[in-house]
Enzyme design. Structure first.
Site, short mmCIF file in Angstrom:
data_model
loop_
_atom_site.label_atom_id
_atom_site.label_comp_id
_atom_site.label_asym_id
_atom_site.label_seq_id
_atom_site.Cartn_x
_atom_site.Cartn_y
_atom_site.Cartn_z
N CYS A 189 -6.69 115.03 36.01
CA CYS A 189 -5.73 114.15 35.34
C CYS A 189 -6.40 113.58 34.11
O CYS A 189 -7.63 113.58 34.00
CB CYS A 189 -5.28 113.02 36.25
SG CYS A 189 -3.81 112.16 35.62
N CYS A 228 -5.72 110.35 32.93
CA CYS A 228 -5.62 108.88 32.82
C CYS A 228 -6.97 108.15 32.88
O CYS A 228 -7.11 107.07 32.33
CB CYS A 228 -4.65 108.32 33.84
SG CYS A 228 -5.14 108.57 35.54
N CYS A 265 -1.46 109.61 31.58
CA CYS A 265 -1.93 110.85 32.22
C CYS A 265 -1.87 112.06 31.29
O CYS A 265 -2.07 113.20 31.72
CB CYS A 265 -1.15 111.10 33.50
SG CYS A 265 -1.33 109.76 34.68
N LYS A 290 4.68 113.21 43.66
CA LYS A 290 3.91 111.99 43.43
C LYS A 290 4.84 110.95 42.83
O LYS A 290 5.41 111.15 41.76
CB LYS A 290 2.75 112.28 42.49
CG LYS A 290 1.98 111.03 42.10
CD LYS A 290 0.74 111.37 41.30
CE LYS A 290 0.04 110.10 40.85
NZ LYS A 290 -1.17 110.40 40.08
N ARG A 325 -6.19 101.73 40.42
CA ARG A 325 -6.34 101.62 38.96
C ARG A 325 -7.51 100.71 38.60
O ARG A 325 -8.11 100.85 37.55
CB ARG A 325 -5.03 101.20 38.33
CG ARG A 325 -4.02 102.35 38.49
CD ARG A 325 -2.68 102.09 37.88
NE ARG A 325 -1.77 103.18 38.25
CZ ARG A 325 -0.47 103.17 38.06
NH1 ARG A 325 0.09 102.12 37.50
NH2 ARG A 325 0.27 104.20 38.43
N ARG A 350 4.18 104.58 34.37
CA ARG A 350 4.18 106.03 34.56
C ARG A 350 5.53 106.59 34.99
O ARG A 350 5.63 107.72 35.45
CB ARG A 350 3.12 106.41 35.59
CG ARG A 350 1.71 105.92 35.28
CD ARG A 350 0.69 106.88 35.88
NE ARG A 350 -0.62 106.29 36.10
CZ ARG A 350 -1.48 105.95 35.13
NH1 ARG A 350 -1.17 106.12 33.86
NH2 ARG A 350 -2.67 105.45 35.45
N LYS A 363 2.54 111.87 47.94
CA LYS A 363 1.78 110.66 47.66
C LYS A 363 2.69 109.57 47.14
O LYS A 363 3.49 109.86 46.24
CB LYS A 363 0.74 111.02 46.61
CG LYS A 363 -0.10 109.89 46.12
CD LYS A 363 -1.03 110.40 45.09
CE LYS A 363 -1.61 109.20 44.40
NZ LYS A 363 -2.24 109.52 43.20
N TYR A 402 -9.14 106.64 52.28
CA TYR A 402 -10.38 105.89 52.09
C TYR A 402 -11.00 105.54 53.44
O TYR A 402 -12.14 105.08 53.49
CB TYR A 402 -10.11 104.64 51.24
CG TYR A 402 -9.50 105.01 49.90
CD1 TYR A 402 -10.31 105.43 48.85
CD2 TYR A 402 -8.11 105.02 49.71
CE1 TYR A 402 -9.76 105.83 47.64
CE2 TYR A 402 -7.55 105.41 48.50
CZ TYR A 402 -8.38 105.82 47.48
OH TYR A 402 -7.83 106.22 46.28
#
Ligand code: PBG
Length: 325
Positions: A121, A123, A131, A196, A206, A218, A249, A314
């Site tokens: 990407c 971004c 992006c 997404k 972010r 976005r 996502k 995560y």
């Protein structure tokens, strides 16, 4: 004649052994992928405030996290890069010696058993935080495709197993596939973030990736949260362009999409339990309002039950340790 009720579902719930025998969905460490944020330098570990336990790290430190993940049985890692400097076209995205490119090489050398995925990407690399490249204040789709292809190719050259475009430009899978094939990387797989959504759940990410758009948002390229049929159109477009696996996502608030994509395509499906989902669980657990370990495992099992083959989270290392090898 036995009396009502004939069917007693509780019969098979009485013991752990019975429950294990009839459990429909399983969760295994190998189905988890750990996101990692890498930057240039040495011995750097900069915690991300809104994501307790997550940090931006230099490549050497990243290797320690990846090693711990591999030891716990985690199946893969996905890399996000933080460049030293940003510019309007995000040239850092395909730097031969960029943090991601170096991280891929190091991982392939030190931990050959773990799958290495790279996020593709612009971004993190553009000074405006969008992006793709801007033209008249809008992200220029077709001009961005070439840059995405260049970045994906540089990741493949470094040795990535899978490249994962998350930009949501139209036609990126084909652009990346052609660039890879023309340069001898026909075996590098593409996992597209096909569905997404323009989600508020990306907030903490972010901060981690330093990729908040300087102006606007976005919504001009990521999907409208109200749409499900459109997600399927996105997915089928990527399939026509030669995608290998598909991502949905965020995960938790979009389980209907995970379920439909799996059922209607039969393709390998990944779901991304994103930064906001992670932060919410951490915050509630920190206050003692929920049982962290149980909620972590249940949230992941739910994503698997909806139809995801693997999950980007995560919690990957922690969950893998809880599950045991
Ligand atoms: C980059 C990208 C984002 C995430 C993954 N890749 C952020 C965004 O689109 O703003 C979000 C991941 C997360 O929230 O954990 N485009």
């Amino acid at each position: 004649m036995s009396s009502f009720p004939q069917y007693r579902p509780r019969r098979l719930r009485r013991t752990a052994a019975l429950r294990n025998l009839v459990r429909e969905t399983t969760l295994a460490p190998a189905q988890l992928v750990l996101p990692l944020f890498v930057r240039e330098g040495k011995k750097l570990r900069k915690p991300v405030g809104s994501m307790p336990g997550v940090a931006q790290t230099s490549v050497d430190e990243m290797l320690r996290d990846a090693e711990a993940a591999a030891k716990a049985g985690v199946g893969g890692v996905i890399l996000f890069g933080l460049p030293e400097s940003k510019d309007a076209t995000g040239t850092g995205a395909w730097a031969e010696k960029g943090a991601v490119q170096q991280a891929v090489r190091a991982l392939k050398k030190e931990l050959p058993g773990i799958v290495v995925i790279t996020d593709v990407c612009m971004c993190e690399y553009t000074d405006h935080g969008h992006c793709g490249v801007l033209r008249d204040g809008e992200v220029d789709n077709d001009a961005t495709l070439e840059l995405l292809a260049r970045s994906a190719l540089s990741h493949a050259r470094a040795g990535a197993d899978i490249v994962a475009p998350s930009d949501m430009m139209d036609g990126r899978v084909q652009a990346i596939r052609s660039a890879l094939d023309e340069n001898g990387f026909s075996s590098t797989a593409i996992l597209s973030y096909a569905a997404k959504y323009a989600s508020a759940f990306y907030g903490p990410f972010r901060e981690a990736a330093e990729s908040t758009p300087r102006s606007g948002d976005r919504r001009g390229y990521q999907m409208d949260p109200g749409n499900a049929d459109e997600a399927l159109r996105e997915v089928f477009a990527d399939i026509e362009e030669g995608v290998d696996a598909i991502m949905v996502k965020p995960a938790g608030p979009y389980l209907d999409i995970v379920s439909r994509v799996k059922a209607e395509t039969g393709y390998p499906v990944a779901a991304y339990q994103v930064s906001g989902e992670y932060a919410m669980i951490c915050a509630a657990a920190e206050r003692g309002w929920i049982d962290r370990e149980r909620v972590v495992l249940e949230s992941l099992l739910g994503i698997r039950r909806a139809g995801a083959d693997f999950i980007l989270t995560y919690f990957a290392t922690e969950a893998a340790a809880l599950l045991g090898n």
